[in-house]
Structure formats: structure tokens, C-alpha cells
Design a protein around this motif. Structure first.
Motif, PDB file in Angstrom:
ATOM      1  N   GLY A  40      -0.006  34.563   1.356  1.00  0.00           N
ATOM      2  CA  GLY A  40       1.020  33.645   1.269  1.00  0.00           C
ATOM      3  C   GLY A  40       1.023  32.898  -0.080  1.00  0.00           C
ATOM      4  N   TYR A  41       1.798  31.888  -0.028  1.00  0.00           N
ATOM      5  CA  TYR A  41       1.823  30.966  -1.143  1.00  0.00           C
ATOM      6  C   TYR A  41       1.721  29.537  -0.911  1.00  0.00           C
ATOM      7  CZ  TYR A  41       2.875  35.220  -3.938  1.00  0.00           C
ATOM      8  OH  TYR A  41       2.874  36.111  -4.505  1.00  0.00           O
ATOM      9  N   PRO A  42       1.464  28.550  -1.602  1.00  0.00           N
ATOM     10  CA  PRO A  42       1.149  27.088  -1.206  1.00  0.00           C
ATOM     11  C   PRO A  42       2.338  26.710  -0.254  1.00  0.00           C
ATOM     12  CG  PRO A  42       0.469  27.460  -3.451  1.00  0.00           C
ATOM     13  CD  PRO A  42       1.097  28.608  -3.193  1.00  0.00           C
ATOM     14  N   GLY A  43       2.126  26.148   0.759  1.00  0.00           N
ATOM     15  CA  GLY A  43       3.027  25.505   1.840  1.00  0.00           C
ATOM     16  C   GLY A  43       3.715  26.551   2.653  1.00  0.00           C
ATOM     17  N   LYS A  44       3.402  28.019   2.289  1.00  0.00           N
ATOM     18  CA  LYS A  44       4.078  29.016   3.041  1.00  0.00           C
ATOM     19  C   LYS A  44       2.867  30.119   3.477  1.00  0.00           C
ATOM     20  CE  LYS A  44       8.618  28.542   1.222  1.00  0.00           C
ATOM     21  NZ  LYS A  44       9.742  29.243   0.348  1.00  0.00           N
ATOM     22  N   ARG A  45       1.749  29.636   4.006  1.00  0.00           N
ATOM     23  CA  ARG A  45       0.455  30.649   4.283  1.00  0.00           C
ATOM     24  C   ARG A  45       0.926  31.121   5.715  1.00  0.00           C
ATOM     25  NH1 ARG A  45      -1.833  30.874  -0.745  1.00  0.00           N
ATOM     26  NH2 ARG A  45      -2.445  28.714  -1.369  1.00  0.00           N
ATOM     27  N   TYR A  46       0.012  32.373   5.722  1.00  0.00           N
ATOM     28  CA  TYR A  46       0.201  32.902   7.030  1.00  0.00           C
ATOM     29  C   TYR A  46      -1.097  32.616   8.102  1.00  0.00           C
ATOM     30  CZ  TYR A  46       3.854  36.090   5.716  1.00  0.00           C
ATOM     31  OH  TYR A  46       5.048  36.629   5.044  1.00  0.00           O
ATOM     32  N   TYR A  47      -1.875  31.558   7.546  1.00  0.00           N
ATOM     33  CA  TYR A  47      -3.033  31.125   8.237  1.00  0.00           C
ATOM     34  C   TYR A  47      -2.998  29.691   8.179  1.00  0.00           C
ATOM     35  CZ  TYR A  47      -4.890  35.826   8.039  1.00  0.00           C
ATOM     36  OH  TYR A  47      -5.140  37.180   8.049  1.00  0.00           O
ATOM     37  N   ALA A  48      -3.683  28.951   9.149  1.00  0.00           N
ATOM     38  CA  ALA A  48      -3.867  27.503   9.023  1.00  0.00           C
ATOM     39  C   ALA A  48      -5.130  27.216   8.261  1.00  0.00           C
ATOM     40  CB  ALA A  48      -4.084  26.989  10.549  1.00  0.00           C
ATOM     41  N   GLY A  49      -5.406  25.940   8.070  1.00  0.00           N
ATOM     42  CA  GLY A  49      -6.462  25.387   7.254  1.00  0.00           C
ATOM     43  C   GLY A  49      -6.217  25.845   5.805  1.00  0.00           C
ATOM     44  N   CYS A  50      -5.394  25.906   5.184  1.00  0.00           N
ATOM     45  CA  CYS A  50      -4.896  26.073   3.854  1.00  0.00           C
ATOM     46  C   CYS A  50      -4.676  24.931   2.934  1.00  0.00           C
ATOM     47  CB  CYS A  50      -3.901  27.257   3.737  1.00  0.00           C
ATOM     48  SG  CYS A  50      -4.513  28.882   4.373  1.00  0.00           S
ATOM     49  N   GLU A  51      -4.749  23.715   3.411  1.00  0.00           N
ATOM     50  CA  GLU A  51      -4.570  22.579   2.869  1.00  0.00           C
ATOM     51  C   GLU A  51      -5.155  22.418   1.386  1.00  0.00           C
ATOM     52  OE1 GLU A  51      -7.034  21.029   6.171  1.00  0.00           O
ATOM     53  OE2 GLU A  51      -5.575  22.544   5.779  1.00  0.00           O
ATOM     54  N   PHE A  52      -6.482  22.770   1.303  1.00  0.00           N
ATOM     55  CA  PHE A  52      -7.196  22.509   0.133  1.00  0.00           C
ATOM     56  C   PHE A  52      -6.995  23.828  -0.887  1.00  0.00           C
ATOM     57  CE2 PHE A  52      -9.511  19.835   3.040  1.00  0.00           C
ATOM     58  CZ  PHE A  52      -9.178  18.739   2.451  1.00  0.00           C
ATOM     59  N   ALA A  53      -6.900  25.027  -0.201  1.00  0.00           N
ATOM     60  CA  ALA A  53      -6.583  26.183  -1.178  1.00  0.00           C
ATOM     61  C   ALA A  53      -5.178  25.794  -1.721  1.00  0.00           C
ATOM     62  CB  ALA A  53      -6.331  27.377  -0.038  1.00  0.00           C
ATOM     63  N   ASP A  54      -4.194  25.435  -1.039  1.00  0.00           N
ATOM     64  CA  ASP A  54      -3.079  24.985  -1.434  1.00  0.00           C
ATOM     65  C   ASP A  54      -3.150  23.982  -2.889  1.00  0.00           C
ATOM     66  OD1 ASP A  54      -1.581  26.307   0.428  1.00  0.00           O
ATOM     67  OD2 ASP A  54      -0.597  24.878   1.429  1.00  0.00           O
ATOM     68  N   ASP A  55      -4.083  23.126  -2.484  1.00  0.00           N
ATOM     69  CA  ASP A  55      -4.201  22.070  -3.634  1.00  0.00           C
ATOM     70  C   ASP A  55      -4.611  22.816  -4.980  1.00  0.00           C
ATOM     71  OD1 ASP A  55      -3.580  19.887  -2.089  1.00  0.00           O
ATOM     72  OD2 ASP A  55      -5.779  19.259  -1.684  1.00  0.00           O
ATOM     73  N   VAL A  56      -5.586  23.669  -4.922  1.00  0.00           N
ATOM     74  CA  VAL A  56      -6.168  24.495  -5.816  1.00  0.00           C
ATOM     75  C   VAL A  56      -5.145  25.199  -6.591  1.00  0.00           C
ATOM     76  CG1 VAL A  56      -7.763  26.228  -6.405  1.00  0.00           C
ATOM     77  CG2 VAL A  56      -8.498  24.386  -5.193  1.00  0.00           C
ATOM     78  N   GLU A  57      -4.364  26.293  -5.740  1.00  0.00           N
ATOM     79  CA  GLU A  57      -3.422  27.124  -6.109  1.00  0.00           C
ATOM     80  C   GLU A  57      -2.474  26.310  -7.082  1.00  0.00           C
ATOM     81  OE1 GLU A  57      -0.688  31.067  -5.114  1.00  0.00           O
ATOM     82  OE2 GLU A  57      -2.223  30.262  -3.932  1.00  0.00           O
TER      83      GLU A  57
END
Length: 415
Positions: free
Chosen positions: A56-73
Motif C-alpha cells: 500500500g501507501y503511507p496512511g493506507k497500508r494493508y498491514y499494521a505496524g507501518c508508522e515508521f515505514a510511512d515516515d521513511v516513504e
């Protein structure tokens, strides 16, 4: 640079990794698509983000735990937007080829028409070669450079487009040493109601630094690599206007790939941040200045430089006149033995096999990263000529190898 944890777990792989570091330190990397990233980029790419799925994309992921992945992207996107001035940027493609795939998926149906530059004239596999998915899914016709001048003939391109009536025209090349006139190609595309894809894989960093005109805001789509002249995480990027943003994002995910490589996107973010430093603009200008000096050295030694010179980071040499009995493959092999790593390459009007072509291609991004200037590149050009002029002479190769060692010792890579 050591790999202590790898060595403890897997000595064979550690041997190979440490051997590769030594190889890079002890040789001159002149493959035009290669560069040396910073240790910060290496560290980001080897980070714990390799453990995280983030479909998915930042703020619209298919998995939980993506807050820092969102920050990086989000950082990668913001920095890319600032570097290239695009309205919309997708940083998830795993490579430049997959970035191109996304554009084709977003705009074409199987059987639609692509007009692109012939591979032996400087194009790329993903622009329509029959061995690539593009040549298998789409109807492809290819244009040429003028074999006498080495330049794109824009009038001939317009005539060919009018006859072929393509759905998309591809510009941007892998072995074209001259500046591309994006507006002229856009005018051709507009005249035949085609999309225009500008693939800046090789010149991404030169465009970001303003030392090559930008197709952003001119072409409908701009794709690129993020690890050649830009020195960021290895991968691809797509840029477009807001009107195409949804189609491009859907074509990247889920259209063309699944989970993004978040560790590579971290490397992209770090490398893009480095490229926003004013020192990067000086680096990019030095890359071009060094390429011009290399081309001058080749010409002074009697080698035929395709198009008579270069405006970019690469120089293409046609060996047929000066060394008719030496193929590009012969030269590549001898130069590698001497510690100079470049590649055999086809040239306009190629008369040999593409597997053992008539030319060599040399690039300056990696040597410029190591601190080489114009004087150093002129000397490197002289060394290349000595080897090409004496293929098979082990004494000459040994002498050149010794000088290469002195140059690499004077410009350490990772201290």
C-alpha cells in the motif's frame, strides 16, 4: 569495511562481501550506470526495515505496524518532489524497468504501439526490445540516431511517428551522450496524440542538479533509476502530473509489484537528502566536466568518440576505424585485467554481434564520487587508450594496473 556478524555466521559470504569491497577499492569503476553510495545509504539499506511488509501507501497500508515505514516513504517522496519539482512521485518501483512497466500498465493495452530508440543506438531493453516484456506485449517500432553525427534526428523522428501513429513515445536513453531536447519530442507526441515517457535512468542526478534540462513538467511521465548519477538506494522512481497519479500508483501496486522494499526506500530517502545539499550540484557538474575531459583524451589519442563528444556522464567510443581488429569485448576484458572496469557497447550502425560489439562505453559518476577531477580523467583516458592499443600485451596491462593502483590508493573509497 568489515562484515563481522556475517563472518561469524557465514564465512563464505563474508569472504565474497569483503572481496567486493576490495575490488571496488582497487579498481576504477567506469560502467556508466554504476556509482558509489555513502556509508549512510549503505546503513539505511541494511536496516531493520528489511523485516517490514508495507503493501500500500503511507496512511493506507494493508498491514499494521507501518508508522515508521510511512515516515521513511514520506521523507523519500518529499525530498524527491523538491529535487525534481514533480507534482506526484512514486518511490516504490524496485528498478527503472519496473518504473517503466508502471507507465505502460497505466497507459497501454496489450498490442498498443510504442515508438522508442533502437537498443544498438542507445535505447534500453525496457523500451521495447523483443527479449523484454515490452517487445512481447506491445507493437514496437524504433527510431535511430543519425549514424553520421551520432545525434537524434528529430525531424526523422516526427516523420516516423506520423507514419507509425504510436500510443506512447519513449525518450531518455542508456548510451546516448548528448542532451535530449524534451520539448521537441513532446511536440512530436502531441502531434500524433501519444503519451510521452521520458526515461532519465542514467541522468537522474544530472537533472536534479540542473546540469541537464529536465523533462519534468514537459513529458507526461518521467521515470528513472535512483542509484546511478543520484547515489541513493538502488531502485526506481516514477514522476507525473496529478491527473495521472492514481493510475500510476495503482500500476505500481498492485499492478506490477507487491510489498515495497522499505529498506531500499530508506536508502532512497537518505540519498535524496544528500542530493539536496548544494555540494551535490557541484558533484554533478564535475561528473559532466570529467566526461568531457575523458572524451577529449580519447579524441586526442585518435579514438572515434560517437557524436564527437558528450554533454552527459558517459562517453561512447567506436573502435572500428582506429582498431578494426579489436572488438568492444576484447577491450573490456583487457581493461578489466588492468583494473579499469567499463563495458563493451553497441554503436550506431553496429556491424558486429551485440554480444561482442564494436564499441566501449565509459562513465564518470563513480570516479567523480572518489574525487577524480578533469586532469585525472584525462590520464585515465590515456591509460584506457594504452590498453586498447595493446590488447594482449601483458607488460602494458601490468604497467597500467600498477598506475591504477596508485590512483585508487590516492582516492580511497570507504576508509
Amino acid at each position: 569495511m568489515e562484515y563481522s556478524e556475517v563472518r561469524e555466521t557465514d564465512p563464505a559470504v563474508a569472504d565474497a562481501l569483503e572481496g567486493e569491497v576490495r575490488r571496488q577499492q582497487d579498481t576504477l569503476a567506469m560502467i556508466a550506470s554504476e556509482n558509489h553510495v555513502s556509508e549512510a545509504v549503505l546503513e539505511a539499506q541494511g536496516s531493520a526495515l528489511t523485516n517490514k511488509y508495507a503493501e500500500g501507501y503511507p496512511g493506507k497500508r494493508y498491514y499494521a505496524g507501518c508508522e515508521f515505514a510511512d515516515d521513511v516513504e514520506e521523507l523519500a517522496i518529499e525530498r524527491a518532489t523538491e529535487l525534481w519539482g514533480a507534482e506526484h512521485v512514486n518511490v516504490q518501483p524496485h528498478s527503472g524497468t519496473q518504473a517503466n512497466m508502471a507507465v505502460y500498465l497505466a497507459t497501454l493495452e496489450p498490442g498498443d504501439k510504442i515508438l522508442s530508440l533502437e537498443l544498438e543506438h542507445g535505447g534500453h531493453l525496457s523500451h521495447g526490445h523483443p527479449a523484454n516484456f515490452t517487445g512481447q506485449l506491445f507493437e514496437v517500432e524504433q527510431y535511430d540516431v543519425d549514424t553520421e553525427t551520432g545525434y537524434i534526428d528529430y525531424e526523422a523522428l516526427a516523420e516516423q511517428a506520423d507514419e507509425f501513429d504510436p500510443d506512447i513515445i519513449v525518450s531518455g536513453y542508456s548510451a546516448y551522450p548528448r542532451e535530449v531536447e524534451w520539448e521537441r519530442i513532446q511536440a512530436v507526441a502531441d502531434a500524433v496524440d501519444a503519451y510521452h515517457l521520458a526515461d532519465i535512468a542514467h541522468i537522474t542526478g544530472l537533472v536534479a542538479a540542473g546540469v541537464h534540462d529536465s523533462p519534468v513538467g514537459v513529458a507526461d511521465f518521467v521515470t528513472g533509476s535512483t542509484h546511478k548519477t543520484i547515489r541513493a538506494g538502488r531502485g526506481g522512481i516514477v514522476m507525473c502530473g496529478e491527473e495521472h497519479a492514481g493510475d500510476i500508483d495503482a500500476a505500481v501496486f498492485p499492478g506490477g509489484q507487491g510489498g515495497p522494499l522499505m529498506h531500499n526506500i530508506a536508502g532512497k530517502a537518505v540519498g535524496f537528502g544528500e542530493a539536496l545539499d548544494p555540494a551535490f550540484d557541484e558533484y554533478a557538474q564535475q561528473v559532466v566536466d570529467n566526461a568531457e575531459a575523458l572524451a577529449e583524451s580519447f579524441a586526442d589519442n585518435g579514438l572515434e568518440v560517437v557524436s564527437g563528444g558528450t554533454d552527459t556522464h558517459l562517453v561512447l567510443v567506436d573502435l572500428r576505424e582506429s582498431h578494426p581488429d579489436t572488438s568492444g569485448g576484447d577491450a573490456e576484458e583487457a581493461l578489466a585485467e588492468a583494473g579499469i572496469v567499463l563495458n563493451a557497447n553497441t554503436v550506431p550502425g553496429e556491424t558486429r554481434s551485440p554480444f561482442d560489439p564494436s564499441g566501449i562505453r565509459a562513465g564518470t559518476p563513480a570516479l567523480t564520487t572518489r574525487g577524480f577531477d578533469e586532469a585525472a580523467l584525462r590520464e585515465v583516458g590515456d591509460l584506457i587508450y594504452r590498453v586498447v592499443d595493446n590488447v594482449g600485451d601483458e607488460s602494458v596491462i601490468a604497467e597500467v594496473r600498477e598506475r591504477v593502483g596508485e590512483l585508487t590508493d590516492a582516492h580511497p573509497l570507504y576508509e
